[in-house]
Design a protein around this motif. Structure first.
Motif, PDB file in Angstrom:
ATOM      1  N   MET A  74      -5.017   1.701  -8.130  1.00 54.19           N
ATOM      2  CA  MET A  74      -6.101   2.380  -7.417  1.00 54.19           C
ATOM      3  C   MET A  74      -6.280   1.799  -6.006  1.00 54.19           C
ATOM      4  O   MET A  74      -6.307   2.540  -5.030  1.00 54.19           O
ATOM      5  CB  MET A  74      -7.402   2.231  -8.221  1.00 54.19           C
ATOM      6  CG  MET A  74      -8.572   2.963  -7.612  1.00 54.19           C
ATOM      7  SD  MET A  74     -10.011   2.907  -8.692  1.00 54.19           S
ATOM      8  CE  MET A  74     -10.536   1.210  -8.514  1.00 54.19           C
ATOM      9  N   THR A  75      -6.370   0.484  -5.947  1.00 55.52           N
ATOM     10  CA  THR A  75      -6.726  -0.104  -4.643  1.00 55.52           C
ATOM     11  C   THR A  75      -5.595   0.037  -3.609  1.00 55.52           C
ATOM     12  O   THR A  75      -5.855   0.127  -2.418  1.00 55.52           O
ATOM     13  CB  THR A  75      -7.084  -1.598  -4.796  1.00 55.52           C
ATOM     14  OG1 THR A  75      -5.993  -2.260  -5.429  1.00 55.52           O
ATOM     15  CG2 THR A  75      -8.350  -1.764  -5.619  1.00 55.52           C
ATOM     16  N   LYS A  76      -4.339   0.075  -4.081  1.00 56.78           N
ATOM     17  CA  LYS A  76      -3.221   0.201  -3.116  1.00 56.78           C
ATOM     18  C   LYS A  76      -2.627   1.617  -3.108  1.00 56.78           C
ATOM     19  O   LYS A  76      -1.612   1.855  -2.468  1.00 56.78           O
ATOM     20  CB  LYS A  76      -2.134  -0.831  -3.439  1.00 56.78           C
ATOM     21  CG  LYS A  76      -2.575  -2.270  -3.176  1.00 56.78           C
ATOM     22  CD  LYS A  76      -1.415  -3.251  -3.267  1.00 56.78           C
ATOM     23  CE  LYS A  76      -1.017  -3.540  -4.689  1.00 56.78           C
ATOM     24  NZ  LYS A  76       0.046  -4.536  -4.843  1.00 56.78           N
ATOM     25  N   ARG A  77      -3.253   2.529  -3.854  1.00 52.58           N
ATOM     26  CA  ARG A  77      -2.771   3.927  -3.901  1.00 52.58           C
ATOM     27  C   ARG A  77      -1.295   3.986  -4.331  1.00 52.58           C
ATOM     28  O   ARG A  77      -0.450   4.591  -3.662  1.00 52.58           O
ATOM     29  CB  ARG A  77      -2.994   4.631  -2.558  1.00 52.58           C
ATOM     30  CG  ARG A  77      -4.454   4.611  -2.124  1.00 52.58           C
ATOM     31  CD  ARG A  77      -4.702   5.385  -0.848  1.00 52.58           C
ATOM     32  NE  ARG A  77      -4.099   4.828   0.338  1.00 52.58           N
ATOM     33  CZ  ARG A  77      -4.568   3.781   1.013  1.00 52.58           C
ATOM     34  NH1 ARG A  77      -5.666   3.152   0.609  1.00 52.58           N
ATOM     35  NH2 ARG A  77      -3.946   3.347   2.103  1.00 52.58           N
TER      36      ARG A  77
ATOM     37  N   THR B 170       2.062   4.658  -6.917  1.00 56.44           N
ATOM     38  CA  THR B 170       2.596   5.634  -7.867  1.00 56.44           C
ATOM     39  C   THR B 170       3.467   4.888  -8.863  1.00 56.44           C
ATOM     40  O   THR B 170       4.365   4.147  -8.463  1.00 56.44           O
ATOM     41  CB  THR B 170       3.458   6.691  -7.142  1.00 56.44           C
ATOM     42  OG1 THR B 170       2.650   7.328  -6.153  1.00 56.44           O
ATOM     43  CG2 THR B 170       3.981   7.731  -8.116  1.00 56.44           C
TER      44      THR B 170
ATOM     45  N   VAL C 140       0.853  -1.196   0.000  1.00 55.98           N
ATOM     46  CA  VAL C 140       0.000   0.000   0.000  1.00 55.98           C
ATOM     47  C   VAL C 140       0.893   1.252   0.000  1.00 55.98           C
ATOM     48  O   VAL C 140       1.908   1.302   0.710  1.00 55.98           O
ATOM     49  CB  VAL C 140      -0.926  -0.018   1.246  1.00 55.98           C
ATOM     50  CG1 VAL C 140      -1.668   1.310   1.399  1.00 55.98           C
ATOM     51  CG2 VAL C 140      -1.906  -1.176   1.136  1.00 55.98           C
ATOM     52  N   ASN C 141       0.547   2.220  -0.838  1.00 61.61           N
ATOM     53  CA  ASN C 141       1.340   3.455  -1.020  1.00 61.61           C
ATOM     54  C   ASN C 141       2.699   3.195  -1.672  1.00 61.61           C
ATOM     55  O   ASN C 141       3.614   4.018  -1.561  1.00 61.61           O
ATOM     56  CB  ASN C 141       1.553   4.212   0.299  1.00 61.61           C
ATOM     57  CG  ASN C 141       0.271   4.860   0.790  1.00 61.61           C
ATOM     58  OD1 ASN C 141      -0.475   5.414  -0.014  1.00 61.61           O
ATOM     59  ND2 ASN C 141      -0.007   4.758   2.083  1.00 61.61           N
TER      60      ASN C 141
END
Ligand SMILES: NC(=O)c1ccc[n+]([C@@H]2O[C@H](COP(=O)([O-])OP(=O)(O)OC[C@H]3O[C@@H](n4cnc5c(N)ncnc54)[C@H](OP(=O)(O)O)[C@@H]3O)[C@@H](O)[C@H]2O)c1
Length: 332
Positions: A258-261, A263, A235-236
C-alpha cells in the motif's frame, strides 16, 4: 505420416528419477492447428522435475507426458495448420510430451530456428524465453533504466532474464548459491551478483541503491523471500513470482504494497490459453529472435544427455549444480 509407433519417456506413477523409462506408444496424430514434430532435442525444466515427482500435475487437457519444449522438423500438420510445411525446422513450446521421438505442438507456439543456431540450442529457447517475456516484460513491465533483481540467476530462467533485461537497458542484480554461478551471471550481463549463502542481499541492495531498492523483482524462491522482496521494492515496484521453491506460505507484512504502491503478481505458463501463448510467440519472434541472430541473449547449455538417460538429467537438475540448461538429445 511417419511410422505408427514412437519411443517416449514414460514416468509411470511418478517418483524418483529412476521411474523414467523408454517406452513405446502410438504415434500422436495432429488435429486442428497442431503440427507433429520429429524431435531432435528437448530441454529439461524444473517444472518437469516437479511433475515427475508428483508435485505438479499437468493442467486439464494437457499431455500427461514429460517435456515442455523441443526442437526438430515438422513431420505432419493438422487439417487447419497453415504456418509450417513438412520439413521445416522449428523449436516449440509443447503442451507436454517433448521427451519423445515425436511430439505435438500448436503451430502458433512454434518458432523458426534462429539463423546461425543449431537444433540443440534452439530446443533450449521456448520454455525459458516464453516465461521470462510474459512475466518480466508483459506483467512486470520492466523498462530501460530500471533496476531489476532476479533470484536464482544461474537457472535457465534466471540467465534468460538477466540477458534480456540487460539487452533492453535495465540494471541487473541477481542472487545465486555460489561463486561459480555468480561469475556466470556477471558474464551473462548482470552488473551485480550476490551469493545469498554469505551475503544479506536485502541490506546489500538497499545500501547500494541509497535506500531506494529495485523496480522489478523476478522470484522463484518465495517463503522468507516474500517479505524481503516487498521491503526491497522501490515506489511503484513490481514483484513477479514464477515459482515457490521454498514454499508459497509465509506471514506477509502487506503494508509496503500500500505505502509504496507495489504490484505483486505472477503466472504459470502451461495452463495459459493457446491464444496467450501465440501472442508471446509473436513477441519473441519480433523482439528476441533478431537479437539471437546477432549472437545475443543465447541460452547457455550446461549438459546434454541422450533421451535414454533422462533420469541422469533430472538428477543433475535436482542437485542444482548446473548453470543454465540441461538438454536431452533425442535424434542422433
Ligand atoms: N511460472 C512459470 O511459468 C515457470 C516456467 C518455467 C519455470 N518456472 C520455475 O522457474 C524456476 C527455474 O526453472 P528452471 O527450469 O530454470 O530451473 P533450474 O535451472 O533448476 O533453476 C533452479 C535454481 O534455483 C536456485 N534455487 C534457489 N532456491 C532453491 C531451492 N529452495 N530449491 C531449489 N533450487 C533453488 C538453484 O540455484 P542456487 O544454487 O542459486 O540456489 C537452482 O539452480 C523453477 O522453480 C521453475 O519451476 C516457472
Amino acid at each position: 505420416m511417419p511410422a505408427r509407433r514412437c519411443i517416449y519417456i514414460d514416468h509411470g506413477q511418478g517418483g524418483a528419477p529412476g521411474c523414467m523409462r523408454l517406452a513405446e506408444r502410438d504415434m500422436p496424430a495432429p488435429t486442428g492447428r497442431q503440427v507433429l514434430i520429429e524431435v531432435a532435442c528437448a530441454g529439461v525444466n524444473r517444472p518437469e522435475v516437479l511433475q515427475r515427482a508428483g508435485a505438479y500435475p499437468p493442467p486439464p487437457g494437457a499431455s500427461p507426458y514429460l517435456g515442455l519444449e523441443v526442437s526438430g522438423t515438422v513431420a505432419a500438420a493438422g487439417p487447419e495448420a497453415r504456418q509450417w510445411k513438412v520439413g521445416d525446422a522449428v523449436c516449440a513450446l509443447t503442451p507436454g510430451g517433448g521427451y519423445a521421438q515425436y511430439c505435438l505442438a500448436d503451430e502458433r507456439h512454434c518458432l523458426p530456428v534462429p539463423r546461425g543456431l543449431d537444433l540443440l540450442t534452439a530446443a533450449a529457447i521456448p520454455e525459458n524465453y516464453f516465461t521470462v517475456w510474459t512475466n518480466v516484460f508483459d506483467r512486470a513491465g520492466l523498462r530501460a533504466g530500471e533496476k531489476f533483481l532476479v533470484h536464482g540467476g544461474s537457472s535457465g530462467i534466471g540467465l534468460t532474464a538477466i540477458q534480456l533485461a540487460r539487452e533492453f537497458g535495465a540494471e541487473v542484480w541477481t542472487t545465486v548459491g555460489n561463486a561459480e554461478k555468480a561469475q556466470a551471471c556477471l558474464e551473462a550481463g548482470a552488473q551485480h551478483a550476490l551469493i545469498y549463502r554469505d551475503t544479506d542481499y536485502e541490506s546489500a541492495i538497499r545500501d547500494a541503491t541509497g535506500g531506494k531498492g529495485v523496480d522489478v523483482i523476478l522470484d522463484m524462491v518465495g517463503g522468507a523471500y516474500i517479505n524481503k522482496n516487498l521491503r526491497l521494492l522501490a515506489v511503484n515496484g513490481r514483484l513477479v513470482q514464477v515459482a515457490f521453491l521454498e514454499g508459497s506460505k509465509a506471514e506477509i507484512d502487506a503494508m509496503p504494497i500500500m505505502t509504496k504502491r507495489l504490484t505483486f503478481t505472477g503466472s504459470t505458463l502451461r495452463p495459459r490459453p493457446d491464444e496467450d501463448k501465440a501472442a508471446i510467440a509473436d513477441a519473441l519472434r519480433a523482439r528476441v529472435l533478431p537479437l539471437m541472430e546477432q549472437g545475443k541473449c543465447l541460452p547457455r547449455i550446461h549438459a546434454v544427455f541422450p533421451l535414454a538417460e533422462a533420469a541422469r538429467a533430472h538428477e543433475l537438475m535436482e542437485s542444482s549444480r548446473h548453470i543454465g540448461k540441461i538438454m536431452l538429445k533425442v535424434k542422433e
